[in-house]
Design a protein around this motif. Structure first.
Motif, PDB file in Angstrom:
ATOM      1  N   SER A 113       0.834  -1.196   0.000  1.00 10.43           N
ATOM      2  CA  SER A 113       0.000   0.000   0.000  1.00 10.43           C
ATOM      3  C   SER A 113       0.871   1.251   0.000  1.00 10.43           C
ATOM      4  O   SER A 113       2.034   1.218   0.401  1.00 10.43           O
ATOM      5  CB  SER A 113      -0.919   0.006   1.222  1.00 10.43           C
ATOM      6  N   GLU A 114       0.277   2.338  -0.453  1.00  8.17           N
ATOM      7  CA  GLU A 114       1.032   3.592  -0.524  1.00  8.17           C
ATOM      8  C   GLU A 114       1.447   4.057   0.863  1.00  8.17           C
ATOM      9  O   GLU A 114       2.531   4.622   1.034  1.00  8.17           O
ATOM     10  CB  GLU A 114       0.174   4.665  -1.206  1.00  8.17           C
ATOM     11  N   PHE A 115       0.612   3.803   1.858  1.00 13.18           N
ATOM     12  CA  PHE A 115       0.958   4.184   3.234  1.00 13.18           C
ATOM     13  C   PHE A 115       2.187   3.412   3.718  1.00 13.18           C
ATOM     14  O   PHE A 115       3.077   3.983   4.347  1.00 13.18           O
ATOM     15  CB  PHE A 115      -0.238   3.918   4.160  1.00 13.18           C
ATOM     16  N   SER A 116       2.248   2.126   3.423  1.00 15.46           N
ATOM     17  CA  SER A 116       3.402   1.321   3.829  1.00 15.46           C
ATOM     18  C   SER A 116       4.666   1.777   3.116  1.00 15.46           C
ATOM     19  O   SER A 116       5.748   1.798   3.718  1.00 15.46           O
ATOM     20  CB  SER A 116       3.138  -0.159   3.536  1.00 15.46           C
ATOM     21  N   ILE A 117       4.537   2.133   1.857  1.00 13.86           N
ATOM     22  CA  ILE A 117       5.696   2.611   1.095  1.00 13.86           C
ATOM     23  C   ILE A 117       6.218   3.917   1.666  1.00 13.86           C
ATOM     24  O   ILE A 117       7.422   4.104   1.846  1.00 13.86           O
ATOM     25  CB  ILE A 117       5.319   2.763  -0.389  1.00 13.86           C
ATOM     26  N   ILE A 118       5.312   4.848   1.974  1.00 13.92           N
ATOM     27  CA  ILE A 118       5.729   6.134   2.542  1.00 13.92           C
ATOM     28  C   ILE A 118       6.355   5.928   3.913  1.00 13.92           C
ATOM     29  O   ILE A 118       7.370   6.558   4.247  1.00 13.92           O
ATOM     30  CB  ILE A 118       4.516   7.089   2.620  1.00 13.92           C
ATOM     31  N   THR A 119       5.770   5.033   4.714  1.00 14.75           N
ATOM     32  CA  THR A 119       6.350   4.734   6.032  1.00 14.75           C
ATOM     33  C   THR A 119       7.758   4.183   5.894  1.00 14.75           C
ATOM     34  O   THR A 119       8.668   4.567   6.641  1.00 14.75           O
ATOM     35  CB  THR A 119       5.467   3.721   6.780  1.00 14.75           C
ATOM     36  N   HIS A 120       7.954   3.295   4.916  1.00 14.12           N
ATOM     37  CA  HIS A 120       9.286   2.732   4.671  1.00 14.12           C
ATOM     38  C   HIS A 120      10.259   3.828   4.221  1.00 14.12           C
ATOM     39  O   HIS A 120      11.421   3.848   4.649  1.00 14.12           O
ATOM     40  CB  HIS A 120       9.185   1.651   3.599  1.00 14.12           C
TER      41      HIS A 120
END
Length: 318
Positions: free
Chosen positions: A227-234
């Motif tokens: 998900s885009e949220f997981s990518i941004i968090t990473h």
């Protein structure tokens, strides 16, 4: 990790010694004689000589430095020439007033800059990105003393919402940041101090995060279905070491560079104390204030290095 911390701690010792040398030398090289501020024009040369001997100003500069350094190592920063008060207590009281406002300002700036930087980086080239960039440029470019004066005119004079100067009717003795009647005196200093680091950290966060989001491994993560949220968090995890370093630098800047803001708002912090010491040519107070500010800046950098080594395992710890 402990060896790395010990090594960094040992490296600060010569730095602090250099700080004491520069601090002492800069004050000594400044023009003027502090004793002349204490005496009347008709004071005899003998009385002036006694005062110089009392404050140790009749000794060679090298002797004065080592005497001063020995007193500093024992916790004695000397006695103020202007009011005959211990410099250590004067600086400590002022430093507590400054560090509290500086911490509040830098925390607000850090949280807001992370949010704005993430929003701008995920909308590169869009209207939101341009708006956030404009805010950041304004924060970087605006002079703090000008902003302080504008805040006083707008909120204190025109709207009469906030007090213009001071730290409350009782000063710092009974000041309570959790009471609005006291905290309202700190609102405008916090705004004036928070805006420049907000602009700097927003630009830094936006630039670093944009670079990470454009790398190939981010596309790989998207291809795997994250998900885009997981990518941004990473991606945010990858910029945290640099963000922590910038946070420490900005905190040091706020502590040491608050002279103009505290002078405008008559906030009794180290900046206001430093300005008073310069105007009165109070050498012990001037030396003590500069030394404390420089030492705190060095220690902040030490803490930032240690925090970076905890956040980023790629930093050498041995």
């Amino acid at each position: 990790m402990w060896l790395y911390a010990l090594r960094r701690l040992l490296m600060t010792i010569p730095i602090l010694i250099g700080v004491t040398v520069i601090c002492f030398a800069l004050v000594k090289l400044a023009p003027g004689d502090p004793i002349q501020n204490l005496v009347r024009p008709e004071t005899s040369a003998a009385d002036i000589a006694k005062l110089r001997a009392y404050y140790g100003l009749d000794q060679p500069v090298v002797i004065q430095y080592f005497v001063w350094l020995w007193r500093v190592l024992s916790g004695d920063l000397g006695t103020s020439i202007a009011n005959n008060a211990p410099v250590a207590s004067e600086v400590l009281r002022a430093f507590l007033n400054t560090i509290t406002v500086a911490l509040i300002s830098v925390v607000i700036a850090f949280i807001a800059s992370m949010g704005l930087g993430i929003i701008a980086a995920t909308r590169q080239g869009g209207l939101v990105d341009k708006f956030v960039t404009a805010i950041a440029v304004f924060g970087i470019s605006v002079p703090t003393f000008w902003l302080a004066v504008v805040l006083v005119i707008f909120f204190a004079v025109n709207l009469n919402w906030l007090p213009a100067t001071g730290m409350g009717s009782s000063g710092s003795d009974t000041f309570n940041y959790f009471k609005w009647d006291d905290f309202k005196f700190a609102v405008m200093p916090i705004i004036a101090l928070a805006l420049p680091p907000l602009g700097i950290m927003t630009r830094t966060t936006r630039s670093a995060l944009s670079e990470i989001l454009n790398q190939d491994f981010i596309q790989t993560l998207r291809a795997k279905g994250l998900s885009e949220f997981s990518i941004i968090t990473h991606a945010v995890r990858n910029i945290m070491p640099g963000a922590i370093a910038m946070l420490g630098l900005q905190l040091g800047y706020l502590i040491g560079g608050s002279v103009l803001v505290e002078t405008v708002f008559t906030w009794p912090g180290t900046g206001f104390l430093l300005n008073k010491a310069i105007l009165t040519r109070d050498i012990p107070l001037l030396q003590g204030t500069i030394l404390v500010l420089a030492t705190v800046f060095v220690l902040i950098n030490l803490v930032v290095d240690l925090m970076q080594s905890l956040v980023d395992p790629r930093i050498k710890r041995i």
